[in-house]
Scaffold this motif. Structure first.
Motif, PDB file in Angstrom:
ATOM      1  N   GLY A  38      26.599  30.535  13.885  1.00 40.50           N
ATOM      2  CA  GLY A  38      25.258  30.827  14.371  1.00 40.50           C
ATOM      3  C   GLY A  38      24.765  32.173  13.873  1.00 40.50           C
ATOM      4  N   GLU A  39      23.450  32.354  13.833  1.00 43.05           N
ATOM      5  CA  GLU A  39      22.823  33.586  13.358  1.00 43.05           C
ATOM      6  C   GLU A  39      23.074  33.815  11.870  1.00 43.05           C
ATOM      7  OE1 GLU A  39      21.025  35.760  15.472  1.00 43.05           O
ATOM      8  OE2 GLU A  39      21.333  34.334  17.114  1.00 43.05           O
ATOM      9  N   ASP A  78      30.349  26.146  17.611  1.00 44.50           N
ATOM     10  CA  ASP A  78      29.857  27.397  17.029  1.00 44.50           C
ATOM     11  C   ASP A  78      29.707  27.320  15.511  1.00 44.50           C
ATOM     12  OD1 ASP A  78      29.839  28.593  19.536  1.00 44.50           O
ATOM     13  OD2 ASP A  78      31.889  29.350  19.315  1.00 44.50           O
ATOM     14  N   ILE A  80      28.239  25.877  12.080  1.00 41.10           N
ATOM     15  CA  ILE A  80      27.100  25.152  11.514  1.00 41.10           C
ATOM     16  C   ILE A  80      27.559  24.350  10.295  1.00 41.10           C
ATOM     17  CG2 ILE A  80      24.871  25.405  10.376  1.00 41.10           C
ATOM     18  CD1 ILE A  80      24.441  27.865  12.205  1.00 41.10           C
TER      19      ILE A  80
END
Length: 86
Positions: A38-39, A78, A80
């Protein structure tokens, strides 16, 4: 054409379907893999194993933006994407 990749599945432990990294026997160095989390955070590691439900990945030598973790358990929720060379 996607190439099938074998997945090492760990046996169910007495406490449930997944196991903690400290409870695993020593693993040989696995295939290098890159995860996008993420991010947009990118990390690299050596793949070790996955649990029976493929909900967690056990990795070693996890290289993060803030340092290297000798062993880690990454939750699939968590992650991707992941990439590795065949």
């Amino acid at each position: 054409i996607p190439v099938p990749v074998p997945v090492l599945r760990l046996p169910r432990g007495a406490a449930g379907p997944s196991r903690l990294p400290g409870a695993l026997p020593p693993q040989p160095v696995g295939r290098p893999v890159r995860f996008t989390l993420g991010e947009g955070v990118h990390v690299t590691a050596h793949f070790g194993a996955t649990d029976l439900g493929v909900a967690n990945f056990y990795v070693s030598q996890l290289q993060t933006p803030i340092g290297v973790q000798a062993e880690a358990l990454l939750r699939c929720s968590d992650i991707i994407s992941s990439t590795f060379k065949l």
